[in-house]
Design an enzyme around this catalytic site. Structure first.
Site, mmCIF file in Angstrom:
data_model
loop_
_atom_site.group_PDB
_atom_site.id
_atom_site.type_symbol
_atom_site.label_atom_id
_atom_site.label_comp_id
_atom_site.label_asym_id
_atom_site.label_seq_id
_atom_site.Cartn_x
_atom_site.Cartn_y
_atom_site.Cartn_z
ATOM 1 N N LYS A 133 -75.715 14.092 -9.346
ATOM 2 C CA LYS A 133 -74.834 14.291 -9.911
ATOM 3 C C LYS A 133 -74.665 15.698 -10.383
ATOM 4 O O LYS A 133 -74.150 16.685 -9.897
ATOM 5 C CB LYS A 133 -74.039 13.335 -10.858
ATOM 6 C CG LYS A 133 -73.513 12.204 -10.386
ATOM 7 C CD LYS A 133 -72.648 11.704 -10.666
ATOM 8 C CE LYS A 133 -72.427 11.229 -11.732
ATOM 9 N NZ LYS A 133 -73.694 10.585 -12.738
ATOM 10 N N THR A 155 -76.897 17.813 -10.602
ATOM 11 C CA THR A 155 -77.512 19.442 -9.518
ATOM 12 C C THR A 155 -76.215 19.411 -8.827
ATOM 13 O O THR A 155 -76.185 20.903 -8.966
ATOM 14 C CB THR A 155 -78.745 19.139 -8.793
ATOM 15 O OG1 THR A 155 -79.571 18.634 -10.251
ATOM 16 C CG2 THR A 155 -79.306 19.875 -8.706
ATOM 17 N N ARG A 163 -70.877 17.330 -19.702
ATOM 18 C CA ARG A 163 -72.114 16.872 -20.975
ATOM 19 C C ARG A 163 -72.635 17.892 -21.159
ATOM 20 O O ARG A 163 -73.830 18.483 -20.672
ATOM 21 C CB ARG A 163 -72.162 15.463 -20.821
ATOM 22 C CG ARG A 163 -70.470 14.535 -19.750
ATOM 23 C CD ARG A 163 -71.823 13.090 -19.565
ATOM 24 N NE ARG A 163 -71.874 12.845 -18.222
ATOM 25 C CZ ARG A 163 -72.655 12.444 -17.964
ATOM 26 N NH1 ARG A 163 -72.541 10.921 -18.628
ATOM 27 N NH2 ARG A 163 -73.594 12.386 -16.471
ATOM 28 N N LYS A 194 -89.114 11.994 -19.185
ATOM 29 C CA LYS A 194 -88.978 14.011 -18.661
ATOM 30 C C LYS A 194 -87.892 14.097 -17.576
ATOM 31 O O LYS A 194 -87.484 12.974 -17.083
ATOM 32 C CB LYS A 194 -89.432 14.546 -17.770
ATOM 33 C CG LYS A 194 -90.273 15.709 -17.289
ATOM 34 C CD LYS A 194 -91.948 15.616 -16.616
ATOM 35 C CE LYS A 194 -91.519 16.379 -15.140
ATOM 36 N NZ LYS A 194 -91.801 18.054 -15.870
ATOM 37 N N ALA A 247 -72.193 6.677 -20.809
ATOM 38 C CA ALA A 247 -71.619 6.234 -19.925
ATOM 39 C C ALA A 247 -71.530 4.436 -19.810
ATOM 40 O O ALA A 247 -70.373 3.935 -18.838
ATOM 41 C CB ALA A 247 -71.883 6.151 -18.276
ATOM 42 N N PHE A 249 -73.154 8.118 -14.007
ATOM 43 C CA PHE A 249 -73.301 6.271 -13.323
ATOM 44 C C PHE A 249 -72.708 6.609 -12.142
ATOM 45 O O PHE A 249 -72.203 7.750 -11.561
ATOM 46 C CB PHE A 249 -73.141 5.202 -13.649
ATOM 47 C CG PHE A 249 -74.224 5.206 -14.865
ATOM 48 C CD1 PHE A 249 -75.717 6.012 -15.135
ATOM 49 C CD2 PHE A 249 -73.758 4.096 -16.097
ATOM 50 C CE1 PHE A 249 -76.214 5.726 -16.179
ATOM 51 C CE2 PHE A 249 -74.646 3.654 -17.580
ATOM 52 C CZ PHE A 249 -76.015 5.108 -17.680
ATOM 53 N N PHE A 303 -82.966 15.835 -0.288
ATOM 54 C CA PHE A 303 -84.958 15.704 -1.004
ATOM 55 C C PHE A 303 -85.897 16.409 0.390
ATOM 56 O O PHE A 303 -85.808 15.489 1.028
ATOM 57 C CB PHE A 303 -84.829 14.192 -1.593
ATOM 58 C CG PHE A 303 -84.540 14.089 -2.700
ATOM 59 C CD1 PHE A 303 -82.491 13.372 -2.727
ATOM 60 C CD2 PHE A 303 -85.067 13.167 -3.342
ATOM 61 C CE1 PHE A 303 -82.900 13.580 -4.804
ATOM 62 C CE2 PHE A 303 -84.827 12.986 -5.102
ATOM 63 C CZ PHE A 303 -84.072 13.424 -5.059
ATOM 64 N N TRP A 348 -80.497 21.861 -5.143
ATOM 65 C CA TRP A 348 -81.509 21.840 -5.766
ATOM 66 C C TRP A 348 -82.272 22.916 -5.343
ATOM 67 O O TRP A 348 -83.014 23.814 -5.952
ATOM 68 C CB TRP A 348 -81.830 20.723 -5.541
ATOM 69 C CG TRP A 348 -83.344 20.826 -6.213
ATOM 70 C CD1 TRP A 348 -83.845 20.215 -7.708
ATOM 71 C CD2 TRP A 348 -85.015 20.564 -5.981
ATOM 72 N NE1 TRP A 348 -85.003 19.974 -7.537
ATOM 73 C CE2 TRP A 348 -85.054 20.483 -6.794
ATOM 74 C CE3 TRP A 348 -85.124 21.084 -4.452
ATOM 75 C CZ2 TRP A 348 -86.936 20.312 -6.930
ATOM 76 C CZ3 TRP A 348 -86.437 21.271 -4.198
ATOM 77 C CH2 TRP A 348 -87.380 20.767 -5.306
#
Lengths: 562, 562
Positions: free
Chosen positions: B77, B79, B100, B111, B279, B307, B387, B415
């Site tokens: 989200k 990104t 946020r 990570k 959240a 979320f 992806f 991305w």
């Protein structure tokens, strides 16, 4: 501190002051835009490249401000430090202040800050006394990240065989919170961790604070962090941060905090405010990086060390100067007539009343501190921090006492008058520096045994007869030498109110024996703490905390902060 | 997130990027020097006077980015939010991001950050992911100052008759530290406080975080803080911060944290990053102050909520929008082919393999979220966050599924390509805004009973059959209505992995009953939390925490952060 109802409060003076943009202050110091990062218009952090660049400059003279054994309100060292620097500036000298940054705990607890007072303050006082540039928060975070990593190590198989009963790393908060002194963590079953006894210190008592203040640069910080002892394993051997492999992460958390903060005094004298370790469990001085940087930026650096000369100055000289490789050129010993009367036997409630006789008796305390500074071979001036309640007769008597003993003395009226009130003091300090040959030498060698180092301090600095060690401390002396820690300097944790380890022994006690009940290794900081008496590493809040009066007004300005 | 070994890591991309000075970004927004305070060269806080001044501007359109029920790695989200804003900018639109701020706990633990990824990031990513401008530290401090003041109240006579077994205010640290979940404090005898059970939450779970994010200004913040319930007295009546009289001190500690932080994306799109409540126990959106300010500075604000749409979007619409008085104009529902295959029954280890059949089954999860957003009367676009492992066949199949159902859909390649990869998505969002009449309406009225509000969410948003209450929750329903808290919105704490309260029920479960085991009053934030399943408010560290790989290089740059 100096109470007078008709005068303005510290926060009124601070809020009514006109600050110069910090870029102007930096520019006057010869710093360029790349040498600092702004934190608002009136605060900046020196960049690491600037610090590196400055190393090539020649070093200015460091002047240490210390005090006699204080009253609980303190002797006004910060106020004198700031005012003396302003006086130097008025005399046309290139001067900087190097001071500790305040802790939020006392700010929320008992009214009183560490940014000076009256007309000798560093600004912006609200910011400095609240979150400032976040250094203490970074230290709190690093301290507690380490604690979480230790407990996680236990939980995830304990490859290092840490004895959960012998974890010495405590958690920390920058608050006064007595309920956290002794806690049990890890309750709730196997998913929630390994139950064990633990406790929280106030952040300024964290070894990471001492490490940050003694580190010479970021890589040295990392090296010191890696050496910190966090626990003992089941074979009673020390376990370090390096063994856990997390010194990199801790250093990363501290990479901004290690940069000194540039601000200004009410008279626009530049000041570096950086680091603030406890003066009992640690060495009570601002960072080596800040003092060194200040000495490279100015011809004179006025700096201070916590509590009286028996604690702060001794540690400044034996720990900080030694670690940083510089020598102070002169010492200012701050005394108040109030405190001297207290040392002369006057109860706290009667300190406002004139009492020349008590003053004369209490003078012995000042005299001992003078002798201590002389024993280090350092020129000095006694500064009488003038209070409204001091009478002319008292001031005159104190001057006569000093003159009779050939003690250089000056009245400091910086609280009331700013730098103008410190001109006489400044001139006398300059005269001492110019007319004295520096014969400075520490009182002990680091190669002495821990026991000898402690005895030397007790006898030469406190004026005590001897030192006794509890059986626990005796065993630790042996263990610590065995771990290879014998050649570190010693950091005494002792009551600030007395030259002895008994806070009720005022004046100049003699023939006393100091009892060391426990030793504590601060291997990252690079000293062995010798604990005497009760040492408070997490203060409590009073019945009516200062927090009850704090607020913000409709413009977002602080109310009731001081 | 999108793993490919030959491409650059997020931190490499971030460290190699050239940022514009934040003064330039501010200038382009029409802000003057007095409208912000610099925190270094690339971060600034908007001043309260600027915020006030902006209120007169007309409001831009708010676009909410939400998601399907995610995999543990998230749907990307942040990104998509950043990349979509960059695409808007490329299309010549005046746009801002409102997001946020990250918590240090997950950063040190696993990570992964909250600053976007690949070529859609906000900068300076190192700073934002570490201490940033200190907002979280200020919240931690206020949270723990309040805890210390409560324990001090007990210690100093307990004038409010607080039942020490019913103190609901917990301490907080911005770290993952399981050993602090359940603790006993106040041990060591009468001087050290009153022994009692306690626990620590991660700072983002502190009610103060939620309060800061829902406050409209500093005075509203103070009002909300004063309403927070910290305990119950011996008569089982709530005790608030106002009763303790410390809302002023807490507000003072938060006076800088309440100001939103201005930064930029990789493509120099302005971004406000401010606040980051959990959240689950809270509402998972950045601050009202930041979103409102962004909408006054730009024509379009791209913002996100934590979320999936069952949690984040529902709370954004029922809690944040309602509290702030704005309406979103469009919603972007982010989905990944990986997650849809997971919802179609593919085990996590096999998500990299092509599986069109599973994708078709898992599509049901996306369809439910689409229906939910439709039920609010909001235009939307589904964004497929591409992806490397997605195959052409899978992408084609997903597009066909959407088209068959008349669901507007676009591929997001932000991305990999930055704003350029989001142009199609941006154009479709703009088209939805322009071609649809806004018929937005919340699904429940705040005047409904707490029970009715919860049932409405379970049935209309989750697609469940009904809700059950534990006997404890039943009693609380009655008590809370009695305390006058019945007219507050509800904040559901539920697993993010399933539409139901059982994380193993993937896809689009039906006929399920959600069990509310406990209610929690967040009266300062202004909602009642309904707890279902196990809610984690203090995460733990994994076996090999990310901290082990963190370091700084010789130039003081972060290593191993992401």
């Amino acid at each position: 501190m100096n109470v007078k109802s008709s005068v303005k409060s510290d926060i009124e003076i601070a809020q009514q002051a006109t600050m110069k943009p910090i870029v102007e202050i930096a520019d006057k110091l010869g710093l360029t835009d790349d040498d600092f990062e702004l934190y608002g218009k009136y605060k900046a952090k020196l960049s690491s490249s600037a610090i590196k660049k400055l190393q090539e400059n020649k070093s200015g003279k460091v002047i240490l401000v210390t005090a006699i054994n204080p009253t609980p309100a303190g002797e006004g060292k910060s106020t004198v430090t700031v005012g003396l620097a302003d006086a130097f500036q008025q005399l046309g000298k290139k001067v900087m202040v190097a001071m500790r940054e305040p802790s939020l705990g006392p700010t929320m607890g008992i009214k009183g800050g560490a940014t000076g007072g009256g007309y000798s303050q560093v600004l912006p006082m609200e910011d400095i006394n609240l979150h400032f540039t976040g250094d203490l928060h970074a230290i709190t975070t690093a301290n507690n990240a380490l604690a979480a990593l230790i407990d996680n190590h236990l939980q995830q198989g304990n490859a290092l065989n840490i004895d959960q009963r012998r974890i010495v790393w405590k958690r920390a908060l920058d608050l006064n919170d007595r309920a956290l002194r002794k806690v049990i963590v890890g309750l709730g079953g196997p998913i929630q961790g390994v139950p064990r006894e633990d406790g929280f210190d106030i952040t300024v008592a964290s070894e990471i604070m001492a490490v940050l203040c003694l580190a010479t640069d970021l890589q040295n910080l990392k090296l010191r962090l890696s050496r910190m002892v966090v626990a003992y394993n089941v074979d009673k051997q020390p376990v370090t941060v390096g063994d856990l492999g997390v010194e990199g992460a801790l250093t990363l958390l501290l990479k901004e905090a290690v940069k000194p903060n540039l601000v200004q005094t009410l008279e626009h004298t530049p000041a570096l405010i950086h680091g603030g370790p406890f003066a009992n469990i640690a060495h009570g001085c601002n960072s080596v990086i800040a003092t060194t940087a200040a000495s490279k930026l100015a011809d004179y650096v006025i700096t201070e060390a916590g509590f009286g000369a028996d604690l702060g100055a001794e540690k400044f000289l034996h720990i900080k100067s030694r670690s940083a490789g510089f020598k102070p050129e002169a010492v200012v010993i701050v005394a108040t007539i109030r405190a001297l009367k207290m040392h002369g036997g006057v109860p706290k409630t009667e300190l406002v009343n004139e009492n020349v006789e008590a003053l004369k008796v209490g003078f012995a305390n000042l005299k001992k501190h003078v002798e201590t500074i002389q024993s280090f071979g350092l020129p000095f001036v006694v500064a009488i921090n003038k209070f409204i309640s001091d009478t002319d007769l008292e001031v005159q008597a104190l001057f006569e006492l000093c003159e009779k003993e050939n003690i250089p003395v000056a009245l400091s009226e910086v609280w009331e008058k700013g730098g103008k009130g410190g001109i006489d003091l400044a001139e006398k300090v300059l005269k001492q520096i110019e007319s004295n040959e520096l014969t400075y030498a520490p009182l002990y060698d680091v190669s002495d045994s821990i026991e000898v180092k402690i005895r030397t301090i007790v006898q030469k600095v406190y004026g005590g007869k001897d030192v006794e060690f509890s059986s626990k401390a005796r065993k630790q002396l042996k263990d610590f030498e065995g771990f290879g820690w014998g050649n570190l300097p010693v950091c005494m944790a002792k009551s600030q109110y007395s030259l002895s380890d008994d806070p009720s022994k005022l004046g100049r006690p003699t023939d006393f024996v100091v009892t060391v009940r426990e030793l504590k290794p601060s291997i990252g900081a690079g000293f062995i703490v010798a604990l005497t008496g009760d040492v408070m590493t997490m203060p409590g809040l009073p019945k009516a905390p200062a927090a009850l009066k704090m607020d913000v007004d409709e413009n977002g300005n602080a109310v009731g902060l001081f």
